[in-house]
Design an enzyme around this catalytic site. Structure first.
Site, short mmCIF file in Angstrom:
data_model
loop_
_atom_site.label_atom_id
_atom_site.label_comp_id
_atom_site.label_asym_id
_atom_site.label_seq_id
_atom_site.Cartn_x
_atom_site.Cartn_y
_atom_site.Cartn_z
N TYR A 101 0.85 -1.17 0.00
CA TYR A 101 0.00 0.00 0.00
C TYR A 101 0.90 1.23 0.00
O TYR A 101 2.06 1.17 0.41
CB TYR A 101 -0.83 0.06 1.30
CG TYR A 101 -2.02 -0.85 1.37
CD1 TYR A 101 -3.01 -0.86 0.40
CD2 TYR A 101 -2.20 -1.68 2.48
CE1 TYR A 101 -4.13 -1.66 0.51
CE2 TYR A 101 -3.32 -2.49 2.61
CZ TYR A 101 -4.28 -2.49 1.61
OH TYR A 101 -5.38 -3.27 1.73
N GLU A 147 -5.56 -1.66 8.51
CA GLU A 147 -5.43 -1.54 9.97
C GLU A 147 -4.62 -0.31 10.35
O GLU A 147 -3.87 -0.31 11.33
CB GLU A 147 -4.82 -2.82 10.57
CG GLU A 147 -5.74 -4.00 10.58
CD GLU A 147 -6.05 -4.56 9.19
OE1 GLU A 147 -7.21 -4.45 8.77
OE2 GLU A 147 -5.14 -5.07 8.53
N ASN A 206 -9.82 0.22 -2.78
CA ASN A 206 -9.45 -0.95 -2.00
C ASN A 206 -10.70 -1.60 -1.39
O ASN A 206 -11.33 -0.99 -0.53
CB ASN A 206 -8.49 -0.56 -0.88
CG ASN A 206 -7.95 -1.75 -0.13
OD1 ASN A 206 -7.36 -2.65 -0.73
ND2 ASN A 206 -8.17 -1.79 1.16
N GLU A 207 -11.04 -2.76 -1.88
CA GLU A 207 -12.23 -3.48 -1.39
C GLU A 207 -13.45 -2.55 -1.33
O GLU A 207 -14.21 -2.57 -0.37
CB GLU A 207 -11.96 -4.08 -0.01
CG GLU A 207 -10.97 -5.24 -0.03
CD GLU A 207 -10.89 -5.97 1.31
OE1 GLU A 207 -11.07 -5.32 2.36
OE2 GLU A 207 -10.68 -7.20 1.30
N GLU A 286 -5.31 -10.93 -1.91
CA GLU A 286 -5.02 -10.92 -0.47
C GLU A 286 -5.29 -12.33 0.04
O GLU A 286 -6.39 -12.65 0.49
CB GLU A 286 -5.91 -9.91 0.29
CG GLU A 286 -5.48 -8.48 0.15
CD GLU A 286 -6.17 -7.54 1.13
OE1 GLU A 286 -6.91 -8.02 2.03
OE2 GLU A 286 -5.99 -6.31 0.99
N TYR A 353 1.13 -10.29 12.50
CA TYR A 353 0.11 -10.85 11.61
C TYR A 353 0.22 -12.37 11.47
O TYR A 353 -0.41 -12.97 10.63
CB TYR A 353 0.21 -10.18 10.23
CG TYR A 353 -1.12 -10.04 9.52
CD1 TYR A 353 -1.96 -8.97 9.80
CD2 TYR A 353 -1.53 -10.98 8.58
CE1 TYR A 353 -3.19 -8.84 9.15
CE2 TYR A 353 -2.75 -10.85 7.92
CZ TYR A 353 -3.57 -9.78 8.21
OH TYR A 353 -4.77 -9.64 7.57
#
Ligand SMILES: *[C@@H]1O[C@H](CO)[C@@H](O)[C@H](O)[C@H]1NC(C)=O
Ligand SMILES: *[C@@H]1O[C@H](CO)[C@@H](O)[C@H](O)[C@H]1NC(C)=O
Ligand SMILES: *[C@@H]1O[C@H](CO)[C@@H](O)[C@H](O)[C@H]1NC(C)=O
Ligand SMILES: *[C@@H]1O[C@H](CO)[C@@H](O)[C@H](O)[C@H]1NC(C)=O
Length: 653
Positions: A101, A147, A206-207, A286, A353
């Site tokens: 990103y 996030e 994005n989404e 993703e 993560y």
């Protein structure tokens, strides 16, 4: 199904950096419907560099099929001195591309104040990726979720336009987006594949399918990107794998891709996707090789064998893949975002993560499983030396000396910023004051006796003091909106509000901070004079004058200071700061803000300390403890992380 897998297993998977192979079928494929091409429409651009296009069901780079096996790694989640190391390990894991990103707020934290050097040098990151033999999937948003605070949008958009509608055709939003993209691509344009750089794909939004369904909006964002990317890289979209999501989130002119995790029903996903997109590449952009963790949760983990099992099925079914995340890193400073489920759910500081490369960049068991699987398809991967975990240091205990409350007159003088008084019941927000993060203090005089204090919209935690005594804490997360306080007419009410990160996903995205409602005492709205003081905590705290004296207060926002020595004969290594026994706050080492600690709640207890932020000889540490320090006033550097120790939430000290 097995037969199908076997047949596809034999299909040529081309990791272009390893094995550039001329495919006759691709030449023949040119007569098939070409769905999207980065160059064909503008032949004049071809001279400049290379070309990527979609031919049939494949990505085709310079005439050869390119199967993308990529991993997400966000350059803004680690010091730039580690970029090459992580990228090299990503490559050694068997991948041929990196996805990142671009975070708008990272580069333009305050309006018009751009940062593109050092840790902010995104162009350099992309160059290093190219030097390490990786293609780049660029995800410039402008919304990125990730996030991160406000999904990567700069907070000042909310302050500059009090009614801005992010992610819509709102004129202010679109105009600001255009200015930002022009700035960003003035750095990145030479790095597009059509200009000879490594960027092959550029994501649009994005989404978006998880948020809205306005095709005009998606068309506008596509056109803004098209203006900069032109025919020099392919555009794509990423959305959930259900039709309502990928149909709302995709846009003509961009390759539609989907996202999902392990143990998904791949044949069924393909069948569904193909009903809407009969041709074009299959891509999981993703693929969840791990998952995010909020405060007050157990550490989220995804077993490696399930990750590689589904990976194998995807590869055998012709998928292009991007692991999310391959390396996660950390939410340093005030960058962590939040979700909203049943309640406000802020993210922990670590963005480990459970990724194949852990927070410190070390290969995990999952990493080796992935590398082994990819080596079955491409034995050449075995020729790259296998990375091993690096050594960590346990530098031991550090004693911390209290420097006084930041609410003391010296504290306010050194760390505070006086915004002046307001009259009435409507309080200014962080955004209206143009304060991005940190703390905001609202103070007024009470005219009544003991009774209930009520704040319907605390954003996010409110430390309630009467005449300097902490009486309780309201946590938005725990939906605690009332507190019985002891006071008398003439008492000073001080409300210290912590911004714990703006929501980054879903319909509560416009997450203003501060006190958004009225404050009531015994059912009377407090609408007299309020004095407002900010604590942005963005300066280099170690370079600033420490507070002096006034060290009695052990509860409340107290600044602590310490130092530690690393013998100059030793190699400086990464380490972990153990915050066991402390409550909630922030740590700065040599002026670097490591992020929030909150071991009282967990599950994260240690903060990752990059060795490159340490130095031989004397190092400085500042701790701002918001609630209560342990008696020993000590923290410790240890050599392994503690990320999975649950505490108690919504219990007062
Ligand atoms: C793409 O690039 C290759 C190599 O530079 C060239 O041979 C080919 O003609 C180009 N194809 C298109 C469709 O532009
Ligand atoms: C306190 O102030 C509020 C509003 O400012 C007012 O309505 C109320 O009557 C006052 N109460 C007392 C006890 O003076
Ligand atoms: C915190 O976690 C506990 C234990 O899982 C749960 O019962 C509680 O609802 C959580 N609180 C919040 C505010 O999410
Ligand atoms: C903060 O200031 C100190 C002392 O001037 C300096 O050594 C340190 O490098 C600075 N840190 C940052 C992150 O700017």
């Amino acid at each position: 199904m097995l037969a199908l897998n076997l047949r596809l297993h034999l299909a040529v998977l081309c990791w272009c950096w390893l094995n550039i192979k001329d495919l006759g079928s691709v030449q023949a494929g040119l007569s098939k419907p070409v769905i999207i091409s980065a160059v064909n429409t503008e032949p004049s651009l071809q001279q400049a560099g290379r070309n990527i296009s979609v031919v049939g069901d494949d990505f085709v780079l310079d005439g050869k099929v390119l199967r993308i096996v990529s991993g997400s790694l966000h350059y803004f989640r680690l010091p730039s001195l580690y970029w090459r190391d992580r990228l090299r390990k990503l490559k050694a894991g068997g991948l041929n591309a990196v996805a990142t990103y671009v975070e708008w707020s990272y580069h333009e934290p305050e309006e018009g104040h751009y940062k593109f050097e050092g840790d902010y040098d995104v162009a350099r990151f992309i160059q290093i990726a190219a030097e390490e033999g990786l293609y780049v999937l660029l995800r410039p948003g402008p919304y990125i979720c990730g996030e991160r605070d406000l999904g990567g949008f700069p907070y000042w958009l909310l302050g500059k336009y009090s009614n801005i509608r992010l992610r819509t055709l709102d004129k202010d939003f679109i105009r600001e987006t255009k200015v930002w993209m022009a700035k960003l691509f003035s750095y990145l344009n030479p790095l597009l594949i059509g200009n000879g750089g490594p960027i092959i794909l550029v994501q649009v939004e994005n989404e978006y399918g998880s948020y809205g369904s306005d095709k005009k909006y998606m068309g506008e964002i596509r056109d803004i990107l098209l203006k900069h990317v032109g025919g020099k890289a392919l555009l794509y979209t990423t959305d959930g794998y259900s039709p309502s999501l990928f149909m709302d989130g995709s846009i003509e002119g961009a390759v539609a891709t989907i996202d999902f995790g392990s143990q998904s029903d791949i044949p069924n996903i393909i069948k569904t996707f193909r009903r809407y997109f009969p041709r074009g590449p299959l891509m999981n952009s993703e693929y969840y090789s791990g998952w995010l963790t909020h405060w007050n949760e157990s550490l989220q983990q995804i077993p490696g064998d399930s990750v590689v099992n589904t990976l194998r099925i995807m590869l055998n079914n012709g998928f292009n893949v991007n692991f999310y995340m391959f390396f996660g890193g950390s939410n340093f400073e005030f960058s962590a975002g939040a979700n909203y489920g049943q309640t406000y759910l802020p993210d922990i500081t670590s963005y480990d993560y459970d990724a194949p490369l852990n927070e410190a960049g070390d290969p995990t068991e999952k990493y080796y499983l992935i590398r082994n699987l990819l080596s079955e398809y491409h034995p050449e991967i075995q020729n790259i030396p296998t990375p091993v975990p690096s050594r960590k240091a346990a530098y031991g205990e550090i004693a911390l000396q209290p420097r006084g409350s930041i609410l003391s007159s010296k504290g306010r003088h050194h760390l505070g910023k006086k915004y002046g008084d307001v009259m009435g019941s409507k309080l200014p927000t962080f955004e209206s004051l143009r304060q991005r993060a940190g703390l905001l203090l609202y103070e007024t005089t009470l005219n009544d006796t003991d009774g209930q204090l009520r704040i319907a919209k605390p954003r996010d935690s409110v430390y309630v003091y009467v005449d300097g005594e902490l009486q309780g804490i309201l946590y938005r997360m725990c939906k605690q909106y009332t507190l019985n306080i002891k006071c008398k007419p003439g008492s000073t009410l001080s409300l210290l509000v912590e911004n714990q990160g703006r929501i980054n996903f879903g319909n509560q995205l416009h997450d203003y901070k501060g006190i958004l409602s009225t404050v009531e005492h015994n059912n009377n709205v407090l609408d007299g004079k309020w004095t407002v003081t900010g604590f942005p905590l963005v300066f280099n705290i170690s370079a600033d004058k420490p507070l002096e004296g006034e060290n009695e207060l052990k509860r409340g926002p107290v600044l602590f200071e310490g130092s530690f020595t690393i013998p100059s004969t030793e190699n400086i290594l990464d380490t972990y700061l153990d915050t066991t026994g402390w409550s909630k706050g922030y740590v700065w080492i040599n002026g670097h803000n490591l992020g929030r600690y909150w071991p009282r709640v967990g599950p994260q207890v240690t903060l990752y300390v990059p060795g490159v932020w340490l130095r031989p000889q004397i190092n400085s540490i500042f701790v701002l403890e918001l609630e209560e320090a342990p008696k020993e006033l000590m923290m410790q550097f240890i050599d392994s992380p503690i990320l999975n120790r649950r505490g108690l939430l919504c219990k007062l000290p």
